[in-house]
Design an enzyme around this catalytic site. Structure first.
Site, short mmCIF file in Angstrom:
data_model
loop_
_atom_site.label_atom_id
_atom_site.label_comp_id
_atom_site.label_asym_id
_atom_site.label_seq_id
_atom_site.Cartn_x
_atom_site.Cartn_y
_atom_site.Cartn_z
CB CYS A 1 -3.76 4.06 3.75
SG CYS A 1 -2.16 4.09 4.61
CG ASP B 15 -5.36 3.19 11.90
OD1 ASP B 15 -4.52 2.29 11.73
OD2 ASP B 15 -5.54 4.11 11.08
CG HIS C 258 -4.76 1.23 8.49
ND1 HIS C 258 -4.73 2.61 8.65
CD2 HIS C 258 -4.28 0.99 7.24
CE1 HIS C 258 -4.26 3.17 7.55
NE2 HIS C 258 -3.99 2.22 6.68
#
Length: 407
Positions: free
Chosen positions: A231, A325, A359
């Site tokens: 991320c 995601d 994610h």
């Protein structure tokens, strides 16, 4: 007499029940509490065979939290008792996760808290192995270095998480158990680091990547290092690959290809960020928020200055993305990264897509976390599904970090 066996008791690899009546329907329940006392549970329904046995290694679950043959299903399907809690290991060296496995000789869909099980076993999930070392760096201010057992030298890796505040060590310790020297690096909300991330100063990360920590130990290779990043951490990891020549292999998991939210600073260079558009935030039926549509598009003309120059990267880049995601447009960012490399005649990048994944792509058999609370947000964030990318991560680092005779 019912008998429940778990082998090995430290790995949750194989569960077997004997002594049941033929074709008996049974319920398995797994439960554990994290270090904060949060309860996680799962259940699955099985039917005994003609000899009165159930073997999770080869038998099919008919219902519950999963369906089909999944020997580790009771672990990766664990769900929090309170919504939006994520199972995260804190003390990776001293305290394993203790999982209680209970067997009930009937189909039970309701709460089993007040029902006595017919058999029970307790097993552990460890995050470190015999001989592994944890070395505190800068008295806790920066991070922790994990060293595998043996003399080495070992390939060195820097581990960067995203929006989780503080120092996150579980991935670093597990990689170290597979032969890597891994620095788990905190960069905000830890000790005397800033509580909020106001800018990314690449000099801070350069000290880690150029061997400042790794050179302290003769057990670590001096040739070059790897970066595994997630991320916001993946944005930083990609920047490290672009600007720091010591980085030979970079794994970016569901991250950006440009600078977002806060500026990047490196020596005299300042890269202005792409700002989010808050009105693009969507609210999921669960109450969690989806922020992927609130992120600015790097392809817009006004945002071109924020795109990272991946064509300058000297090492290899592996971009891992979850197709579903729900937090970021990670597939778009990954494709832009690869297109940018190819347009400059570079072939050092690769995309690895996991169908149905979200994610959070974590070590195998970690409980699926579809949504959870995240630092800096007033609402829980929507993540999506979770596959096991662990084998590909190890393979990539071994291929590009470990010297061979040909090199």
């Amino acid at each position: 007499m019912f008998q429940l066996t778990v082998t090995p008791a430290t790995a949750f690899a194989d569960d077997k029940v004997t002594g049941l009546p033929p074709s008996q329907m049974v319920t398995f329940k797994a439960s554990l509490k994290d270090e904060k006392g949060n309860l996680f549970q799962s259940k699955a329904f099985y039917r005994a065979n003609e000899t009165g046995e159930v073997d999770l290694e080869q038998d099919r679950a008919f219902g519950g939290d999963y369906v089909g043959v999944h020997p580790m299903g009771l672990f990766w399907s664990l769900k929090p008792e309170r919504a939006f809690q994520r199972l995260l290991k804190q003390d990776v060296m001293n305290i394993p996760f203790w999982v209680t496995l209970d067997l009930y000789d009937f189909f039970c869909f309701q709460d089993l808290a007040t029902v006595q099980s017919r058999a029970s076993q307790t097993l552990q999930r460890s995050f470190s192995g015999p001989g592994m070392q944890r070395v505190q760096i800068w008295e806790g201010r920066v991070g922790a270095l994990f060293l595998p057992p043996g003399e080495g030298p070992f390939p060195g890796v820097t581990d960067l998480f995203g929006g989780i505040e503080g120092l996150v060590e579980f991935q670093a310790s597990l990689l170290a158990a597979h032969g890597f020297a891994v620095l788990a690096l905190a960069y905000f909300a830890h000790e005397d680091l800033p509580k909020q991330l106001l800018e990314v100063d690449l000099e801070f990360f350069s000290m880690a990547s150029n061997g400042f920590f790794f050179v302290l130990c003769l057990q670590i290779q001096k040739s070059g290092i790897g970066v595994i990043s997630v991320c916001k951490g993946a944005e930083i990891g990609l920047a490290m690959a672009c600007y720091l020549k010591q980085v030979e292999a970079t794994i970016c998991i569901n991250g950006f290809n440009a600078i977002f939210q806060v500026p990047l600073r490196y020596k005299d260079l300042v890269v202005k960020p792409i700002q989010s558009v808050k009105e693009g935030i969507q609210i999921h039926i669960s109450g969690a928020v989806c922020i992927c549509y609130s992120m600015g598009d790097p392809r817009d003309e006004l945002n071109q200055q924020s795109i990272l120059p991946v064509e300058k990267a000297q090492g290899r880049i592996l971009v891992i993305i979850g197709e579903n995601d729900e937090c970021l447009n990670s597939r778009i960012y990954a494709e832009q990264t690869l297109d940018q490399l190819q347009s400059h005649g570079r072939s050092r990048g690769r995309i690895l897509v996991y169908l149905g994944a979200g994610h959070l792509i974590e070590p195998p058999y970690a409980p699926l976390c579809y949504a959870s609370w995240s630092h800096g947000f007033s609402w829980p964030l929507l993540w999506g599904g979770d596959p096991a990318a662990w084998g590909e991560i190890q393979k990539f680092f071994r291929q590009y970090l470990i010297p061979t005779r040909n090199k």
